[in-house]
Design an enzyme around this catalytic site. Structure first.
Site, short mmCIF file in Angstrom:
data_model
loop_
_atom_site.label_atom_id
_atom_site.label_comp_id
_atom_site.label_asym_id
_atom_site.label_seq_id
_atom_site.Cartn_x
_atom_site.Cartn_y
_atom_site.Cartn_z
N CYS A 43 11.88 -6.10 6.54
CA CYS A 43 12.33 -6.85 5.00
C CYS A 43 12.26 -7.80 5.21
O CYS A 43 11.68 -8.86 4.23
CB CYS A 43 14.03 -6.76 5.49
SG CYS A 43 14.56 -7.73 3.87
N CYS A 48 10.65 -6.38 1.65
CA CYS A 48 11.12 -7.01 0.92
C CYS A 48 11.09 -8.62 -0.24
O CYS A 48 10.71 -9.22 -1.03
CB CYS A 48 13.07 -6.97 0.83
SG CYS A 48 13.62 -5.50 1.78
N LYS A 51 7.64 -9.40 -1.22
CA LYS A 51 7.29 -8.98 -1.54
C LYS A 51 7.90 -9.16 -3.20
O LYS A 51 7.53 -9.23 -3.84
CB LYS A 51 7.54 -7.01 -1.47
CG LYS A 51 7.43 -5.81 -2.52
CD LYS A 51 9.03 -6.02 -3.59
CE LYS A 51 10.13 -5.61 -3.62
NZ LYS A 51 10.06 -4.78 -2.82
N TYR A 179 8.85 3.72 -4.04
CA TYR A 179 9.05 2.46 -4.82
C TYR A 179 7.80 1.51 -3.90
O TYR A 179 7.65 0.75 -4.83
CB TYR A 179 10.04 2.23 -3.53
CG TYR A 179 11.75 2.46 -2.95
CD1 TYR A 179 12.36 1.44 -3.92
CD2 TYR A 179 12.21 3.48 -2.95
CE1 TYR A 179 13.95 2.37 -3.82
CE2 TYR A 179 13.31 4.03 -3.00
CZ TYR A 179 14.39 2.86 -3.58
OH TYR A 179 15.49 2.92 -3.63
N GLU A 183 5.96 -0.43 -6.81
CA GLU A 183 5.59 -1.87 -6.85
C GLU A 183 4.46 -3.10 -6.46
O GLU A 183 4.10 -4.28 -7.59
CB GLU A 183 6.72 -2.63 -5.51
CG GLU A 183 8.24 -2.32 -5.83
CD GLU A 183 8.86 -2.57 -4.68
OE1 GLU A 183 10.56 -2.63 -5.44
OE2 GLU A 183 8.74 -2.27 -3.35
N HIS A 437 27.43 -11.96 -24.60
CA HIS A 437 26.52 -11.84 -26.20
C HIS A 437 26.09 -13.41 -26.24
O HIS A 437 27.26 -14.41 -25.80
CB HIS A 437 27.83 -12.05 -27.33
CG HIS A 437 26.58 -11.15 -28.19
ND1 HIS A 437 26.18 -10.40 -28.51
CD2 HIS A 437 26.33 -12.16 -29.13
CE1 HIS A 437 24.96 -10.76 -29.58
NE2 HIS A 437 25.84 -11.68 -30.19
N GLU A 442 25.06 -6.37 -22.20
CA GLU A 442 26.18 -6.24 -23.12
C GLU A 442 26.06 -4.76 -23.29
O GLU A 442 27.12 -4.03 -24.03
CB GLU A 442 26.52 -7.25 -24.33
CG GLU A 442 25.54 -7.01 -25.00
CD GLU A 442 25.39 -8.04 -26.06
OE1 GLU A 442 26.63 -7.84 -27.44
OE2 GLU A 442 24.85 -8.75 -26.55
P1 NDP Z 1 8.45 6.31 -1.05
O1 NDP Z 1 9.57 7.71 -0.25
O2 NDP Z 1 9.58 6.17 -1.85
O3 NDP Z 1 7.70 7.23 -1.88
C1 NDP Z 1 6.94 7.58 -1.35
C2 NDP Z 1 5.58 8.32 -2.37
O4 NDP Z 1 4.63 9.09 -1.76
C3 NDP Z 1 6.00 9.71 -2.74
O5 NDP Z 1 5.84 9.07 -4.47
C4 NDP Z 1 5.58 11.08 -2.47
O6 NDP Z 1 5.06 11.98 -2.70
C5 NDP Z 1 4.22 10.53 -1.73
N1 NDP Z 1 3.88 10.96 -0.60
C6 NDP Z 1 3.88 11.34 0.59
N2 NDP Z 1 3.04 12.03 1.15
C7 NDP Z 1 1.99 12.33 0.89
C8 NDP Z 1 1.11 13.13 1.00
N3 NDP Z 1 1.00 13.08 2.32
N4 NDP Z 1 0.10 12.64 -0.32
C9 NDP Z 1 0.00 11.90 -1.27
N5 NDP Z 1 1.79 11.48 -1.46
C10 NDP Z 1 2.73 11.86 -0.29
O7 NDP Z 1 8.10 6.06 0.14
P2 NDP Z 1 7.22 4.28 0.42
O8 NDP Z 1 6.40 4.54 1.10
O9 NDP Z 1 7.61 3.86 -1.13
O10 NDP Z 1 8.66 3.49 0.59
C11 NDP Z 1 9.67 3.77 1.86
C12 NDP Z 1 10.51 4.03 2.03
O11 NDP Z 1 10.83 1.83 1.71
C13 NDP Z 1 11.46 3.27 0.71
O12 NDP Z 1 11.67 5.27 0.57
C14 NDP Z 1 12.86 2.71 0.55
O13 NDP Z 1 14.07 3.20 0.72
C15 NDP Z 1 12.07 1.54 0.63
N6 NDP Z 1 11.49 0.51 0.11
C16 NDP Z 1 12.92 0.16 -0.93
C17 NDP Z 1 12.50 -1.25 -1.75
C18 NDP Z 1 13.43 -1.49 -2.54
O14 NDP Z 1 14.33 -1.21 -2.13
N7 NDP Z 1 13.15 -2.04 -3.88
C19 NDP Z 1 10.75 -1.13 -2.01
C20 NDP Z 1 9.72 -0.49 -0.88
C21 NDP Z 1 10.27 -0.22 0.08
P3 NDP Z 1 6.35 13.00 -3.48
O15 NDP Z 1 7.46 11.99 -3.67
O16 NDP Z 1 5.25 13.87 -4.41
O17 NDP Z 1 7.16 13.61 -2.41
#
Ligand code: NDP
Length: 456
Positions: A43, A48, A51, A179, A183, A437, A442
């Site tokens: 984080c 976080c 980012k 996510y 982002e 407002h 709101e």
């Molecule tokens: P996510 O799990 O959110 O997303 C992973 C993405 O990659 C999905 O779209 C998934 O597709 C795709 N994917 C997975 N495997 C493959 C593959 N082999 N080939 C192609 N695409 C693939 O993970 P992130 O890496 O974005 O983030 C990790 C974690 O970090 C999040 O789950 C979250 O908990 C945390 N995080 C939180 C944030 C916040 O609170 N603002 C900000 C950043 C991270 P599909 O959906 O089809 O499986």
């Protein structure tokens, strides 16, 4: 003489480990903590915090444009990546030092080393190749990016490296639709990078409310991000300074940098879980119960290494529950229900509770309230950006089951609404609340018309 060197030994100095170590040490528990990189974990060091600083940085390009409608003339603009990186690094160093200071002031023994289990009470410390013993052990080693094994994947970076790129690329391809992908696509685009997002499925942000997903994609496309769905890289080749990405459908994208954001895996490699007899689940995460207790009597685990809900505040909550349960004489199970969360995409998302789809599966009668409007600021900025607000209500009990926002300050709004939803607020409670407002929020207390498909 004490039987063990420590009452508690924490492996991992991220949000969860540091909180648990600090709170335990503050109670007089003899605590040691080991972190192999820098205190603060994902984080603070590579997640976080940096980012969000990058999101702020990237938003200025729009802010300068928007200012014109309010009478401002903004002169020549120039962005300097090196300045952003240097200032971000200074802030991260400050925060990391604060984490260490908090542990030190509480009386914890802070170790800068990789640690692994030799047995259920013995921890090996790599830095000086020695072992220490502990009565209780907490594993909080977080997660690590997981990339598919396609040819040329070694040319790709992850969000870890994105925070330290020597130069801002001219073009970037972001692979993934979760996510981190949305982002970083927003960050790069805002900083002037030609940005393509390639997601393998039909719609980005699987698991989020359908309306929010579709509208985020529309808004990103409007801004100029090339969002491609049903699109997945098959291989990456380096040609000179460029990267040539061949897609599964045979298409080709030439870019300068490929960022993979395809999820994260629990960080268990080399931890010695087998030596200590700690069980992992089918997903490769440390298996724990509602008290973050593993199958081994004196070992607990929390945060992303347990792959429950991978968010910083959740790891911190799990740490507080752990300390209360194990050292406070008051067992507190972890509460993973109704967690408000934000995605710092552009526009941003705030969400709490059930999506419309999940609510329809679990409840017989659902009422939907939706507001889709152009925020007041953009009446003068001229920007064609819209905001979406959505409430999911159980028609039988009137309880608000879910709340979803897409638009500026969504994270700030959902934090406050999360309190009401956690308390079990009804739609009547929302209606009885006076509006502030003029604000965008709101809308949540003034929505009276139930949404019907005909209203679309
Ligand atoms: P996510 O799990 O959110 O997303 C992973 C993405 O990659 C999905 O779209 C998934 O597709 C795709 N994917 C997975 N495997 C493959 C593959 N082999 N080939 C192609 N695409 C693939 O993970 P992130 O890496 O974005 O983030 C990790 C974690 O970090 C999040 O789950 C979250 O908990 C945390 N995080 C939180 C944030 C916040 O609170 N603002 C900000 C950043 C991270 P599909 O959906 O089809 O499986």
């Amino acid at each position: 003489m004490a039987k063990y060197d420590y009452d508690l030994f924490v492996i991992g100095g991220g949000s969860g480990g540091v909180r648990a170590g600090r709170m335990a040490a503050g109670r007089g528990v003899k605590t040691g903590i080991a972190e192999e990189f820098r205190y603060g974990g994902t984080c603070v060091i590579r997640g976080c915090v940096p980012k969000k600083l990058f999101v702020y940085a990237s938003h200025f390009s729009e802010d300068f444009e928007d200012a014109a409608g309010f009478g401002w003339h903004v002169g020549e603009r120039r962005f300097d990546w090196a300045t952003l990186i240097a200032n971000k690094d200074t802030e991260i160093a400050r925060l990391s030092a604060l984490y260490e200071r908090g542990l030190k002031n509480a009386g914890a023994d802070i170790l800068h080393t990789r640690a692994g289990l030799r047995d259920a009470h013995t921890i090996h410390l790599s830095a000086d190749n020695r072992t220490v013993t502990a009565d209780k052990i907490l594993i909080a080693t977080g997660g690590w990016p997981s990339l598919p094994e396609i040819p040329g994947i070694e040319h790709a970076i992850t969000s870890n490296e994105a925070f330290h790129l020597p130069q801002l690329p001219r073009r970037v391809l972001v692979a993934g639709g979760g996510y981190i992908a949305v982002e970083f696509a927003g960050i790069f685009h805002g900083l002037g990078v030609e940005t393509t997002l390639a997601y393998r499925g039909a719609e980005i942000l699987r698991g989020f409310d359908t309306d929010i997903r579709a509208m985020l994609r529309r808004e990103m496309v409007k801004k100029g991000v090339d969002v491609r769905v049903n699109c997945n890289p098959a291989r990456i080749e380096k040609r000179g300074a460029a990267l040539i990405v061949t897609l599964e459908d045979g298409g080709v994208i030439e870019t300068d940098s490929v960022l993979y954001a395809t999820g994260r895996k629990p960080n268990i490699a080399g931890l010695g879980l087998d030596a200590a007899g700690v069980a992992v689940n089918a997903q490769g995460a440390i298996a724990v119960d509602e008290y973050s207790h593993t199958n081994v009597e004196n070992i607990w685990a929390l945060g992303d290494v347990t792959d429950r809900v991978n968010l910083t505040p959740v790891a911190i909550h799990e740490a507080m529950c752990f300390v209360s349960t194990v050292f406070g004489g008051k067992p507190v199970p972890v509460d993973h229900d109704l967690i408000p969360t934000a995605v710092f995409s552009q526009p941003s998302i705030g969400t709490c509770g059930l999506t419309e789809e999940a609510a329809r599966q679990r409840h017989k009668n659902i009422d939907i309230y939706k507001g889709d409007f152009r925020p007041m600021k953009h009446t003068l900025s001229g920007r064609e950006e819209r905001m979406l607000m959505k409430l999911i209500v159980d028609a039988d009990s009137d309880r608000v089951l879910g709340c979803h926002i897409l638009g500026a300050d969504a994270g700030e709004i959902i934090q406050a609404l999360g309190v009401a939803i956690k308390m079990g607020a009804t739609k009547a409670d929302f209606d009885a609340t006076m509006a502030v407002h003029p604000t965008a929020a709101e809308e949540f207390v003034t929505m009276r018309e139930k949404w019907t498909p005909a209203a679309e």
